[in-house]
Design a protein around this motif. Structure first.
Motif, PDB file in Angstrom:
ATOM      1  N   ASP A 136     -10.246  -2.442  -6.753  1.00  0.00           N
ATOM      2  CA  ASP A 136     -10.492  -1.373  -5.983  1.00  0.00           C
ATOM      3  C   ASP A 136      -9.171  -0.894  -5.400  1.00  0.00           C
ATOM      4  O   ASP A 136      -9.293  -0.083  -4.246  1.00  0.00           O
ATOM      5  CB  ASP A 136     -11.879  -1.602  -4.785  1.00  0.00           C
ATOM      6  CG  ASP A 136     -11.425  -2.728  -3.934  1.00  0.00           C
ATOM      7  OD1 ASP A 136     -10.333  -3.381  -4.430  1.00  0.00           O
ATOM      8  OD2 ASP A 136     -12.101  -2.881  -3.093  1.00  0.00           O
ATOM      9  N   ASP A 137      -8.197  -1.260  -5.922  1.00  0.00           N
ATOM     10  CA  ASP A 137      -6.742  -1.078  -5.088  1.00  0.00           C
ATOM     11  C   ASP A 137      -6.368   0.483  -5.683  1.00  0.00           C
ATOM     12  O   ASP A 137      -5.849   0.550  -6.727  1.00  0.00           O
ATOM     13  CB  ASP A 137      -5.893  -2.054  -5.421  1.00  0.00           C
ATOM     14  CG  ASP A 137      -4.556  -1.909  -4.801  1.00  0.00           C
ATOM     15  OD1 ASP A 137      -4.236  -0.609  -4.566  1.00  0.00           O
ATOM     16  OD2 ASP A 137      -3.855  -2.895  -4.417  1.00  0.00           O
ATOM     17  N   THR A 164      -7.876  -7.321  -8.201  1.00  0.00           N
ATOM     18  CA  THR A 164      -8.342  -6.198  -7.021  1.00  0.00           C
ATOM     19  C   THR A 164      -8.672  -4.853  -7.877  1.00  0.00           C
ATOM     20  O   THR A 164      -7.721  -3.858  -7.889  1.00  0.00           O
ATOM     21  CB  THR A 164      -7.144  -6.064  -6.132  1.00  0.00           C
ATOM     22  OG1 THR A 164      -6.612  -7.573  -5.953  1.00  0.00           O
ATOM     23  CG2 THR A 164      -7.535  -5.549  -4.984  1.00  0.00           C
ATOM     24  N   TYR A 167     -11.176   5.958  -4.456  1.00  0.00           N
ATOM     25  CA  TYR A 167     -11.164   4.835  -3.548  1.00  0.00           C
ATOM     26  C   TYR A 167     -10.566   5.620  -2.131  1.00  0.00           C
ATOM     27  O   TYR A 167     -10.633   5.153  -1.265  1.00  0.00           O
ATOM     28  CB  TYR A 167     -10.447   3.675  -4.085  1.00  0.00           C
ATOM     29  CG  TYR A 167     -11.350   2.820  -4.587  1.00  0.00           C
ATOM     30  CD1 TYR A 167     -12.394   2.175  -4.654  1.00  0.00           C
ATOM     31  CD2 TYR A 167     -10.951   2.737  -6.078  1.00  0.00           C
ATOM     32  CE1 TYR A 167     -13.329   1.608  -5.169  1.00  0.00           C
ATOM     33  CE2 TYR A 167     -11.791   1.969  -7.025  1.00  0.00           C
ATOM     34  CZ  TYR A 167     -12.802   1.490  -6.613  1.00  0.00           C
ATOM     35  OH  TYR A 167     -13.667   0.573  -7.425  1.00  0.00           O
ATOM     36  N   ASN A 168      -9.530   6.531  -2.464  1.00  0.00           N
ATOM     37  CA  ASN A 168      -8.822   7.288  -1.429  1.00  0.00           C
ATOM     38  C   ASN A 168      -8.257   8.549  -1.668  1.00  0.00           C
ATOM     39  O   ASN A 168      -7.243   8.824  -2.594  1.00  0.00           O
ATOM     40  CB  ASN A 168      -7.372   6.426  -1.176  1.00  0.00           C
ATOM     41  CG  ASN A 168      -6.814   6.795   0.088  1.00  0.00           C
ATOM     42  OD1 ASN A 168      -7.030   8.121   0.698  1.00  0.00           O
ATOM     43  ND2 ASN A 168      -5.940   6.182   0.648  1.00  0.00           N
ATOM     44  N   LEU A 203      -2.872   0.423  -7.111  1.00  0.00           N
ATOM     45  CA  LEU A 203      -2.562  -0.165  -8.363  1.00  0.00           C
ATOM     46  C   LEU A 203      -3.137   0.754  -9.578  1.00  0.00           C
ATOM     47  O   LEU A 203      -2.318   0.757 -10.817  1.00  0.00           O
ATOM     48  CB  LEU A 203      -3.204  -1.652  -8.571  1.00  0.00           C
ATOM     49  CG  LEU A 203      -2.673  -2.604  -7.774  1.00  0.00           C
ATOM     50  CD1 LEU A 203      -3.591  -4.044  -7.626  1.00  0.00           C
ATOM     51  CD2 LEU A 203      -1.418  -3.188  -8.301  1.00  0.00           C
ATOM     52  N   ASP A 253       0.970  -1.277   0.077  1.00  0.00           N
ATOM     53  CA  ASP A 253       0.089   0.087  -0.153  1.00  0.00           C
ATOM     54  C   ASP A 253       0.885   1.167   0.086  1.00  0.00           C
ATOM     55  O   ASP A 253       0.297   2.363  -0.004  1.00  0.00           O
ATOM     56  CB  ASP A 253      -1.005   0.016   1.194  1.00  0.00           C
ATOM     57  CG  ASP A 253      -1.822  -1.262   1.080  1.00  0.00           C
ATOM     58  OD1 ASP A 253      -2.390  -1.321   0.007  1.00  0.00           O
ATOM     59  OD2 ASP A 253      -2.433  -1.602   2.254  1.00  0.00           O
ATOM     60  N   SER A 258      -3.433  -7.161 -12.619  1.00  0.00           N
ATOM     61  CA  SER A 258      -3.544  -7.198 -11.168  1.00  0.00           C
ATOM     62  C   SER A 258      -4.941  -6.428 -10.819  1.00  0.00           C
ATOM     63  O   SER A 258      -5.535  -6.803  -9.804  1.00  0.00           O
ATOM     64  CB  SER A 258      -2.393  -6.223 -10.468  1.00  0.00           C
ATOM     65  OG  SER A 258      -1.154  -7.122 -10.561  1.00  0.00           O
ATOM     66  N   ILE A 259      -5.249  -5.477 -11.556  1.00  0.00           N
ATOM     67  CA  ILE A 259      -6.466  -4.576 -11.297  1.00  0.00           C
ATOM     68  C   ILE A 259      -7.893  -5.452 -11.604  1.00  0.00           C
ATOM     69  O   ILE A 259      -8.707  -5.352 -10.940  1.00  0.00           O
ATOM     70  CB  ILE A 259      -6.417  -3.344 -12.164  1.00  0.00           C
ATOM     71  CG1 ILE A 259      -5.362  -2.229 -11.549  1.00  0.00           C
ATOM     72  CG2 ILE A 259      -7.823  -2.766 -12.295  1.00  0.00           C
ATOM     73  CD1 ILE A 259      -5.341  -1.053 -12.421  1.00  0.00           C
TER      74      ILE A 259
END
Length: 283
Positions: free
Chosen positions: A128-129, A126, A164-165, A132, A94, A122-123
């Motif tokens: 919602d990372d 996942t 998401y962030n 990434l 992270d 990878s996305i």
């Protein structure tokens, strides 16, 4: 190894001695031996004293990997830098600064398309990372230096990451860079269109000039500099100047540049942010 032979049952002593030996290797500049010793402690002494030595070794290994990766990136050893960034990400996936370093190092070795494929895969697993998503947006930004479409694709992933962030600073910086670049590329395209039309004109130049010159009602100009400024101001508000003064300086510098591009309407603000940049004394 000699300690292991003398005290075969004292696992805590073995783990401790390996950690101390890794520190000695690091001081001698033999970072690779230090890394593998720490890796050995992590893998083989996980349950000794509740994992105390394993956790200590993991922290030391992460700091060593991330620190040397950053140094290798600065000195131009991009291949080894990417390897160490990837290794460090196993312990702190992270950490967005590791993703940034890994992407830059990989792109500089000519592995941009490979990175895109890996991050897309990878996305898919996942989706919602935000780290990434930022990584994919960043490599598309690097690749799209002269391609508006790729820059717009980059922006899509960067905005998803912030969705998401929203507190992540790095995506705002890349967004601002993309907006600035799109504005410049659109200006180049407009100029090319202008001269190609001028070259092919056969009717009255006065009538032609009135109908197609910029700033007529028929033409609208996207103002990406303003969007870049908005992204940077948000990032500046979120960044902790005391915790990360280098990022504060970079954001102030980018803001000053974007305000300067606005011409007379932005000179005052540009001057303000240039002064802020200089006050931080960060090279």
């Amino acid at each position: 190894q000699s300690i292991q032979k003398l005290f075969p049952a004292l696992e805590w002593m073995h783990a401790s001695s390996k950690i101390m030996l890794s520190e000695a290797y690091q001081k001698r500049g033999d970072e690779l031996k230090a890394m593998y010793l720490l890796q050995e402690v992590i893998e083989n002494y996980t349950f000794v004293e509740g994992g105390r030595f394993s956790a200590q070794a993991e922290e030391k290994l992460f700091n060593l990997l991330s620190g040397t990766a950053e140094q290798l990136l600065k000195t131009g050893d991009f291949e080894l830098a990417e390897v160490r960034y990837r290794w460090a990400r196993k312990y702190e996936p992270d950490d967005i600064s590791l993703m940034r370093g890994m992407v830059e190092a990989g792109f500089r070795t000519g592995r941009g398309d490979i990175l895109i494929n890996q991050l897309q895969d990878s996305i898919e697993v996942t989706s919602d990372d935000p780290v990434l998503l930022y990584g994919l947006g960043l490599v598309l930004s690097f690749k799209g230096e002269k391609n508006i479409k790729l820059l717009q694709q980059s922006n899509t992933y960067l905005k998803q990451a912030l969705g998401y962030n929203y507190t992540l600073i790095y995506p705002y910086r890349t967004l601002s860079f993309n907006y600035e670049l799109i504005e410049q590329l659109q200006g180049i395209e407009t100029e090319k269109t202008f001269w190609s039309k001028l070259w092919g004109i056969t009717t009255s130049p006065f009538r032609w000039l009135y109908s197609i010159l910029p700033f007529t009602e028929k033409e609208e100009k996207f103002r990406y500099y303003e969007q870049a400024i908005e992204a940077l101001i948000t990032a500046l508000e979120l960044n902790d100047q005391h915790q990360d003064p280098e990022m504060e300086a970079l954001l102030a510098q980018n803001l000053a540049n974007n305000f300067y591009h606005l011409g007379e309407f932005g000179y005052k603000n540009a001057s303000e942010y240039y002064r802020k940049r200089l006050s931080l004394f960060i090279r």
